[in-house]
Motif scaffolding. Sequence first.
Motif, PDB file in Angstrom:
ATOM      1  N   GLU A  51     -31.840  -6.223  59.181  1.00  0.00           N
ATOM      2  CA  GLU A  51     -30.998  -5.241  59.480  1.00  0.00           C
ATOM      3  C   GLU A  51     -29.902  -5.268  58.526  1.00  0.00           C
ATOM      4  N   TRP A  52     -29.840  -6.179  57.792  1.00  0.00           N
ATOM      5  CA  TRP A  52     -28.619  -6.454  56.865  1.00  0.00           C
ATOM      6  C   TRP A  52     -28.890  -5.651  55.637  1.00  0.00           C
ATOM      7  N   LEU A  53     -30.321  -5.761  55.140  1.00  0.00           N
ATOM      8  CA  LEU A  53     -30.856  -5.215  54.016  1.00  0.00           C
ATOM      9  C   LEU A  53     -31.043  -3.484  54.134  1.00  0.00           C
ATOM     10  N   GLY A  54     -31.484  -3.232  55.143  1.00  0.00           N
ATOM     11  CA  GLY A  54     -32.027  -2.073  55.508  1.00  0.00           C
ATOM     12  C   GLY A  54     -33.413  -1.540  55.276  1.00  0.00           C
ATOM     13  N   TYR A  55     -34.374  -2.691  55.393  1.00  0.00           N
ATOM     14  CA  TYR A  55     -35.704  -2.401  54.922  1.00  0.00           C
ATOM     15  C   TYR A  55     -36.435  -3.661  55.574  1.00  0.00           C
ATOM     16  N   ALA A  56     -37.710  -3.256  55.942  1.00  0.00           N
ATOM     17  CA  ALA A  56     -38.654  -4.394  56.453  1.00  0.00           C
ATOM     18  C   ALA A  56     -39.043  -5.257  55.435  1.00  0.00           C
ATOM     19  N   LEU A  57     -39.120  -6.747  55.631  1.00  0.00           N
ATOM     20  CA  LEU A  57     -39.593  -7.587  55.040  1.00  0.00           C
ATOM     21  C   LEU A  57     -41.057  -8.005  54.911  1.00  0.00           C
ATOM     22  N   PHE A  58     -41.536  -7.842  56.169  1.00  0.00           N
ATOM     23  CA  PHE A  58     -42.952  -8.208  56.409  1.00  0.00           C
ATOM     24  C   PHE A  58     -43.533  -7.148  57.178  1.00  0.00           C
ATOM     25  N   GLU A  59     -44.801  -7.175  56.926  1.00  0.00           N
ATOM     26  CA  GLU A  59     -45.893  -6.211  57.727  1.00  0.00           C
ATOM     27  C   GLU A  59     -46.559  -7.253  58.758  1.00  0.00           C
ATOM     28  N   ARG A  60     -46.524  -6.883  60.012  1.00  0.00           N
ATOM     29  CA  ARG A  60     -47.208  -7.911  60.909  1.00  0.00           C
ATOM     30  C   ARG A  60     -48.602  -7.242  61.233  1.00  0.00           C
ATOM     31  N   LYS A  61     -49.663  -7.905  60.654  1.00  0.00           N
ATOM     32  CA  LYS A  61     -51.243  -7.582  60.681  1.00  0.00           C
ATOM     33  C   LYS A  61     -51.735  -8.688  61.659  1.00  0.00           C
ATOM     34  N   THR A  62     -52.965  -8.348  61.805  1.00  0.00           N
ATOM     35  CA  THR A  62     -53.937  -8.961  62.636  1.00  0.00           C
ATOM     36  C   THR A  62     -54.004 -10.541  62.108  1.00  0.00           C
ATOM     37  N   ARG A  63     -53.383 -11.435  62.577  1.00  0.00           N
ATOM     38  CA  ARG A  63     -53.223 -12.929  62.371  1.00  0.00           C
ATOM     39  C   ARG A  63     -52.975 -13.132  60.982  1.00  0.00           C
ATOM     40  N   LYS A  64     -52.419 -12.327  60.490  1.00  0.00           N
ATOM     41  CA  LYS A  64     -51.603 -12.176  59.047  1.00  0.00           C
ATOM     42  C   LYS A  64     -50.314 -11.708  58.833  1.00  0.00           C
ATOM     43  N   LEU A  65     -49.494 -12.268  58.071  1.00  0.00           N
ATOM     44  CA  LEU A  65     -48.031 -11.881  57.854  1.00  0.00           C
ATOM     45  C   LEU A  65     -48.094 -11.568  56.365  1.00  0.00           C
ATOM     46  N   VAL A  66     -47.709 -10.338  56.059  1.00  0.00           N
ATOM     47  CA  VAL A  66     -47.917  -9.857  54.653  1.00  0.00           C
ATOM     48  C   VAL A  66     -46.488  -9.420  54.129  1.00  0.00           C
ATOM     49  N   ILE A  67     -45.815  -9.794  53.129  1.00  0.00           N
ATOM     50  CA  ILE A  67     -44.541  -9.499  52.635  1.00  0.00           C
ATOM     51  C   ILE A  67     -44.713  -8.110  51.966  1.00  0.00           C
ATOM     52  N   THR A  68     -43.657  -7.340  52.307  1.00  0.00           N
ATOM     53  CA  THR A  68     -43.568  -5.779  52.022  1.00  0.00           C
ATOM     54  C   THR A  68     -43.487  -5.761  50.199  1.00  0.00           C
ATOM     55  N   GLU A  69     -43.701  -4.592  49.676  1.00  0.00           N
ATOM     56  CA  GLU A  69     -43.583  -4.447  48.185  1.00  0.00           C
ATOM     57  C   GLU A  69     -42.097  -4.602  48.140  1.00  0.00           C
ATOM     58  N   ALA A  70     -41.254  -4.100  48.952  1.00  0.00           N
ATOM     59  CA  ALA A  70     -39.850  -3.999  48.778  1.00  0.00           C
ATOM     60  C   ALA A  70     -38.950  -5.337  48.680  1.00  0.00           C
ATOM     61  N   ALA A  71     -39.894  -6.284  49.260  1.00  0.00           N
ATOM     62  CA  ALA A  71     -39.442  -7.673  49.530  1.00  0.00           C
ATOM     63  C   ALA A  71     -39.841  -8.659  48.436  1.00  0.00           C
ATOM     64  N   GLN A  72     -40.728  -8.239  47.597  1.00  0.00           N
ATOM     65  CA  GLN A  72     -41.273  -9.095  46.556  1.00  0.00           C
ATOM     66  C   GLN A  72     -40.306  -9.557  45.791  1.00  0.00           C
ATOM     67  N   ALA A  73     -39.507  -8.632  45.059  1.00  0.00           N
ATOM     68  CA  ALA A  73     -38.747  -8.939  44.231  1.00  0.00           C
ATOM     69  C   ALA A  73     -37.410  -9.762  44.625  1.00  0.00           C
ATOM     70  N   LEU A  74     -37.175  -9.705  45.839  1.00  0.00           N
ATOM     71  CA  LEU A  74     -36.202 -10.379  46.497  1.00  0.00           C
ATOM     72  C   LEU A  74     -36.582 -11.768  46.744  1.00  0.00           C
ATOM     73  N   TYR A  75     -37.884 -12.082  47.032  1.00  0.00           N
ATOM     74  CA  TYR A  75     -38.321 -13.253  47.354  1.00  0.00           C
ATOM     75  C   TYR A  75     -38.653 -14.176  46.017  1.00  0.00           C
ATOM     76  N   GLN A  76     -38.850 -13.517  44.895  1.00  0.00           N
ATOM     77  CA  GLN A  76     -38.897 -14.196  43.750  1.00  0.00           C
ATOM     78  C   GLN A  76     -37.566 -14.609  43.006  1.00  0.00           C
ATOM     79  N   GLU A  77     -36.769 -13.757  43.312  1.00  0.00           N
ATOM     80  CA  GLU A  77     -35.195 -14.259  42.717  1.00  0.00           C
ATOM     81  C   GLU A  77     -34.697 -15.348  43.565  1.00  0.00           C
ATOM     82  N   LEU A  78     -34.783 -15.179  44.885  1.00  0.00           N
ATOM     83  CA  LEU A  78     -34.334 -16.052  46.059  1.00  0.00           C
ATOM     84  C   LEU A  78     -35.096 -17.387  45.574  1.00  0.00           C
TER      85      LEU A  78
END
Length: 298
Positions: A51-78
């Motif tokens: 909500e703070w960022l304004g975009y989704a961080l993960f895609e909830r798939k069957t038995r799997k949590l996938v980081i979104t493309e938009a969140a990849q750069a944030l994760y690396q820097e963080l």
Amino acid sequence: MHKPQTSNSKAPIRALWAFEATARLGSFKVAAEELNVTPGAVSQQIKKLEEWLGYALFERKTRKLVITEAAQALYQELSDSLSNLDQTCQRYRAGASTDVSVSMSTSMAAKWLAPRLADFMILNPEINVRINATNDVVDFRKDKVDMAIRYFDGQAKDLNCQLLCEDEVMVVCSPSYQAKAQLGQIEQLNQTTLIEISLYPDWNFWLSKAGASVHCRGPKLYFDQSLLAIEAAKRGQGVTLSNKVLSAEELSNGTLIEPLPIRIPSGKGYYLVSPQNRRLSPNAKLFSDWLITSFSKI
């Protein structure tokens, strides 16, 4: 997804920790165990950050949590930022540490460092040196290591790389084995047992660069570490490929010789590496300088 909150609102710090753990571990449940909270609490923190960022961080798939493309750069820097923060805190924990940690291959630790380390300790008795002997490439973001000696081509954009020694591949064997095999010409390698090292240039590489027309048809021994291959060669079990760094002691005391005085550059070398975004502690800098000086004497 909602619009991001106004620019004057501060980033939710707890949510950032939850996001980093979840992205690294790929699970709300496992991240919750690491953070010692409930999976529901982690999920709520992720929702808060989204909500703070304004975009989704993960895609909830069957038995799997996938980081979104938009969140990849944030994760690396963080991830890098949190790792640097942890390293900084570790240095200041209970005062400045006197420990220096260095990673290198098992063969390098046994064949090169161990015979020389006492020289450094005599000069710097107040410094504790911790050796991480492993053939795995160190991950400075996770492993508590100040620096590493790495055998490679020196190309790593995220590391400071100081060349310690360029590699030249040579043939070595015991004097008794040379006499038994009457080894003095490249063609006579067909009459010998060739010792291969899985993490080092092989015999086909050396023969090709040496301009030899022969193919090795004799028996072979295979090892995954240079120190084992060198030990086998010392005991007269065959000929192996090595270099002046790992075989310095044996070449000096005569337990190994060069029956074929041909040295071939491998295109790699031994480099002292450390993260670009992390300054060495004073004690680590002392050890780094000692390593560079010691290699210059080979």
